[in-house]
Design a protein around this motif. Structure first.
Motif, PDB file in Angstrom:
ATOM      1  N   SER A  39      63.245   9.967  74.702  1.00 54.46           N
ATOM      2  CA  SER A  39      62.657  10.084  76.336  1.00 54.46           C
ATOM      3  C   SER A  39      61.675   8.767  76.425  1.00 54.46           C
ATOM      4  CB  SER A  39      62.248  11.227  76.456  1.00 54.46           C
ATOM      5  OG  SER A  39      61.386  11.596  77.741  1.00 54.46           O
ATOM      6  N   GLY A  40      61.296   8.625  77.588  1.00 58.38           N
ATOM      7  CA  GLY A  40      60.163   7.599  77.881  1.00 58.38           C
ATOM      8  C   GLY A  40      58.836   8.696  77.513  1.00 58.38           C
ATOM      9  N   GLY A  41      57.807   7.949  77.149  1.00 61.29           N
ATOM     10  CA  GLY A  41      56.614   8.683  76.992  1.00 61.29           C
ATOM     11  C   GLY A  41      55.773   8.883  77.918  1.00 61.29           C
ATOM     12  N   HIS A  42      54.440   9.282  77.584  1.00 65.96           N
ATOM     13  CA  HIS A  42      53.443   9.529  78.736  1.00 65.96           C
ATOM     14  C   HIS A  42      52.946   8.295  79.125  1.00 65.96           C
ATOM     15  CE1 HIS A  42      52.533  13.676  76.756  1.00 65.96           C
ATOM     16  NE2 HIS A  42      52.726  14.081  78.225  1.00 65.96           N
ATOM     17  N   VAL A  43      52.494   7.068  78.251  1.00 70.33           N
ATOM     18  CA  VAL A  43      51.904   6.045  78.619  1.00 70.33           C
ATOM     19  C   VAL A  43      52.809   5.022  78.825  1.00 70.33           C
ATOM     20  CG1 VAL A  43      50.053   4.291  78.167  1.00 70.33           C
ATOM     21  CG2 VAL A  43      49.853   6.806  77.391  1.00 70.33           C
ATOM     22  N   GLY A  44      52.851   4.326  79.903  1.00 66.10           N
ATOM     23  CA  GLY A  44      53.865   3.071  80.145  1.00 66.10           C
ATOM     24  C   GLY A  44      55.266   3.365  79.738  1.00 66.10           C
ATOM     25  N   ASP A  45      55.661   2.344  78.877  1.00 63.07           N
ATOM     26  CA  ASP A  45      57.203   2.528  78.462  1.00 63.07           C
ATOM     27  C   ASP A  45      57.330   3.111  76.980  1.00 63.07           C
ATOM     28  OD1 ASP A  45      59.934   2.474  79.489  1.00 63.07           O
ATOM     29  OD2 ASP A  45      60.227   0.232  78.836  1.00 63.07           O
ATOM     30  N   ALA A  46      56.446   4.133  76.683  1.00 63.02           N
ATOM     31  CA  ALA A  46      56.562   4.402  75.182  1.00 63.02           C
ATOM     32  C   ALA A  46      57.627   5.187  75.052  1.00 63.02           C
ATOM     33  CB  ALA A  46      55.319   5.354  75.038  1.00 63.02           C
ATOM     34  N   LEU A  47      58.204   5.467  73.711  1.00 66.34           N
ATOM     35  CA  LEU A  47      59.177   5.985  73.225  1.00 66.34           C
ATOM     36  C   LEU A  47      58.944   7.297  72.475  1.00 66.34           C
ATOM     37  CD1 LEU A  47      62.330   5.724  72.537  1.00 66.34           C
ATOM     38  CD2 LEU A  47      61.787   4.445  70.511  1.00 66.34           C
ATOM     39  N   VAL A  48      59.802   8.349  72.796  1.00 69.39           N
ATOM     40  CA  VAL A  48      59.603   9.510  72.368  1.00 69.39           C
ATOM     41  C   VAL A  48      60.977   9.800  71.813  1.00 69.39           C
ATOM     42  CG1 VAL A  48      58.988  12.002  72.696  1.00 69.39           C
ATOM     43  CG2 VAL A  48      57.807  10.315  73.978  1.00 69.39           C
ATOM     44  N   VAL A  49      61.050  10.416  70.539  1.00 70.01           N
ATOM     45  CA  VAL A  49      62.138  10.774  69.739  1.00 70.01           C
ATOM     46  C   VAL A  49      62.217  12.068  69.168  1.00 70.01           C
ATOM     47  CG1 VAL A  49      62.719   8.198  69.397  1.00 70.01           C
ATOM     48  CG2 VAL A  49      61.421   9.561  67.677  1.00 70.01           C
ATOM     49  N   LYS A  50      63.450  12.744  69.147  1.00 71.11           N
ATOM     50  CA  LYS A  50      63.576  13.909  68.334  1.00 71.11           C
ATOM     51  C   LYS A  50      63.933  13.905  67.048  1.00 71.11           C
ATOM     52  CE  LYS A  50      65.750  18.632  69.064  1.00 71.11           C
ATOM     53  NZ  LYS A  50      66.366  19.304  69.835  1.00 71.11           N
ATOM     54  N   LEU A  51      63.019  14.395  66.204  1.00 74.32           N
ATOM     55  CA  LEU A  51      63.295  14.262  64.691  1.00 74.32           C
ATOM     56  C   LEU A  51      62.995  15.870  64.105  1.00 74.32           C
ATOM     57  CD1 LEU A  51      61.139  11.203  63.992  1.00 74.32           C
ATOM     58  CD2 LEU A  51      63.702  11.099  64.200  1.00 74.32           C
ATOM     59  N   PRO A  52      63.385  15.962  62.874  1.00 69.68           N
ATOM     60  CA  PRO A  52      63.080  17.298  62.134  1.00 69.68           C
ATOM     61  C   PRO A  52      61.682  17.234  62.084  1.00 69.68           C
ATOM     62  CG  PRO A  52      64.649  16.142  60.850  1.00 69.68           C
ATOM     63  CD  PRO A  52      64.428  15.106  62.034  1.00 69.68           C
ATOM     64  N   GLU A  53      61.173  18.508  62.230  1.00 70.41           N
ATOM     65  CA  GLU A  53      59.498  18.967  62.238  1.00 70.41           C
ATOM     66  C   GLU A  53      58.982  18.028  61.180  1.00 70.41           C
ATOM     67  OE1 GLU A  53      56.708  22.659  62.365  1.00 70.41           O
ATOM     68  OE2 GLU A  53      58.763  23.056  62.377  1.00 70.41           O
ATOM     69  N   ALA A  54      59.348  18.112  60.056  1.00 71.04           N
ATOM     70  CA  ALA A  54      58.794  17.657  58.677  1.00 71.04           C
ATOM     71  C   ALA A  54      58.813  16.065  58.926  1.00 71.04           C
ATOM     72  CB  ALA A  54      59.802  17.974  57.631  1.00 71.04           C
ATOM     73  N   ARG A  55      59.761  15.554  59.419  1.00 72.79           N
ATOM     74  CA  ARG A  55      59.725  14.047  59.849  1.00 72.79           C
ATOM     75  C   ARG A  55      58.691  13.667  60.863  1.00 72.79           C
ATOM     76  NH1 ARG A  55      59.637  10.155  58.278  1.00 72.79           N
ATOM     77  NH2 ARG A  55      60.783   8.846  59.572  1.00 72.79           N
ATOM     78  N   VAL A  56      58.300  14.399  61.946  1.00 73.78           N
ATOM     79  CA  VAL A  56      57.403  14.292  62.762  1.00 73.78           C
ATOM     80  C   VAL A  56      56.247  14.346  62.083  1.00 73.78           C
ATOM     81  CG1 VAL A  56      56.184  15.324  64.710  1.00 73.78           C
ATOM     82  CG2 VAL A  56      58.787  15.154  64.726  1.00 73.78           C
ATOM     83  N   ARG A  57      55.834  15.502  61.100  1.00 71.70           N
ATOM     84  CA  ARG A  57      54.545  15.492  60.373  1.00 71.70           C
ATOM     85  C   ARG A  57      54.313  14.295  59.811  1.00 71.70           C
ATOM     86  NH1 ARG A  57      56.261  20.586  59.684  1.00 71.70           N
ATOM     87  NH2 ARG A  57      56.776  20.245  57.425  1.00 71.70           N
ATOM     88  N   GLU A  58      55.327  13.899  59.066  1.00 70.89           N
ATOM     89  CA  GLU A  58      55.013  12.617  58.210  1.00 70.89           C
ATOM     90  C   GLU A  58      54.678  11.306  58.971  1.00 70.89           C
ATOM     91  OE1 GLU A  58      58.726  11.485  56.264  1.00 70.89           O
ATOM     92  OE2 GLU A  58      58.793  13.716  55.287  1.00 70.89           O
ATOM     93  N   GLU A  59      55.354  11.061  60.245  1.00 70.32           N
ATOM     94  CA  GLU A  59      55.011   9.993  60.953  1.00 70.32           C
ATOM     95  C   GLU A  59      53.444   9.998  61.619  1.00 70.32           C
ATOM     96  OE1 GLU A  59      56.662   7.027  61.492  1.00 70.32           O
ATOM     97  OE2 GLU A  59      58.040   7.829  59.838  1.00 70.32           O
ATOM     98  N   VAL A  60      53.327  11.348  61.944  1.00 66.47           N
ATOM     99  CA  VAL A  60      51.897  11.464  62.405  1.00 66.47           C
ATOM    100  C   VAL A  60      50.863  11.152  61.358  1.00 66.47           C
ATOM    101  CG1 VAL A  60      50.149  13.433  63.188  1.00 66.47           C
ATOM    102  CG2 VAL A  60      52.455  13.139  64.244  1.00 66.47           C
ATOM    103  N   ALA A  61      50.976  11.575  60.159  1.00 65.42           N
ATOM    104  CA  ALA A  61      50.190  11.644  58.889  1.00 65.42           C
ATOM    105  C   ALA A  61      50.007  10.229  58.490  1.00 65.42           C
ATOM    106  CB  ALA A  61      50.712  12.398  57.815  1.00 65.42           C
ATOM    107  N   ALA A  62      51.065   9.313  58.741  1.00 61.83           N
ATOM    108  CA  ALA A  62      50.990   7.950  58.437  1.00 61.83           C
ATOM    109  C   ALA A  62      50.467   7.243  59.670  1.00 61.83           C
ATOM    110  CB  ALA A  62      52.391   7.395  58.158  1.00 61.83           C
ATOM    111  N   GLY A  63      50.258   7.882  60.725  1.00 57.34           N
ATOM    112  CA  GLY A  63      49.465   7.212  61.988  1.00 57.34           C
ATOM    113  C   GLY A  63      50.435   6.193  62.689  1.00 57.34           C
ATOM    114  N   ARG A  64      51.658   6.545  62.577  1.00 54.67           N
ATOM    115  CA  ARG A  64      52.854   5.902  63.401  1.00 54.67           C
ATOM    116  C   ARG A  64      53.226   6.574  64.703  1.00 54.67           C
ATOM    117  NH1 ARG A  64      54.663   4.714  57.749  1.00 54.67           N
ATOM    118  NH2 ARG A  64      55.780   6.491  58.089  1.00 54.67           N
ATOM    119  N   GLY A  65      52.837   7.677  64.926  1.00 53.48           N
ATOM    120  CA  GLY A  65      52.909   8.606  66.253  1.00 53.48           C
ATOM    121  C   GLY A  65      52.101   9.747  66.277  1.00 53.48           C
ATOM    122  N   VAL A  66      52.164  10.383  67.474  1.00 53.28           N
ATOM    123  CA  VAL A  66      51.458  11.417  67.672  1.00 53.28           C
ATOM    124  C   VAL A  66      52.266  12.400  68.173  1.00 53.28           C
ATOM    125  CG1 VAL A  66      49.250  10.252  68.213  1.00 53.28           C
ATOM    126  CG2 VAL A  66      50.930  10.806  70.102  1.00 53.28           C
TER     127      VAL A  66
END
Length: 102
Positions: A39-66
């Motif tokens: 989906s499009g995100g909150h700000v501008g033309d950002a990208l939002v993706v659906k991933l397994p919960e563990a992958r979301v946590r990994e990306e957040v911990a690595a600073g590549r997403g929120v």
């Protein structure tokens, strides 16, 4: 608009027949096999993706997403990508497509 924007990536997937367009919570989105995966995100033309919960946590911990939290409450399986790299955005978009397509 960057090459990693929702619009650019969505146009490519739809043109290839890998996804269809729709809306989710008033935002443009992509579906595959009837399931939302991007989906499009909150700000501008950002990208939002659906991933397994563990992958979301990994990306957040690595600073590549929120965590995607449109109403203030984070959705466990949705990541708003903050890494501006078009290559990284494409990788996560295809990972999301694979996740919902099974």
């Amino acid at each position: 608009m960057s090459d990693g924007s929702f619009t650019v990536l969505a146009d490519a997937l739809v043109a290839q027949g890998l996804a269809t367009r729709g809306t989710m919570m008033g935002r443009p989105c992509l579906r595959a096999n009837g399931a939302y995966f991007a989906s499009g995100g909150h700000v501008g033309d950002a990208l939002v993706v659906k991933l397994p919960e563990a992958r979301v946590r990994e990306e957040v911990a690595a600073g590549r997403g929120v965590p995607f939290a449109p109403g203030g409450t984070p959705f466990r399986q949705w990541l708003e990508i903050t890494d501006p790299s078009a290559h990284r955005a494409r990788e996560l978009l295809f990972e999301a497509l694979e996740f919902v397509a099974g």
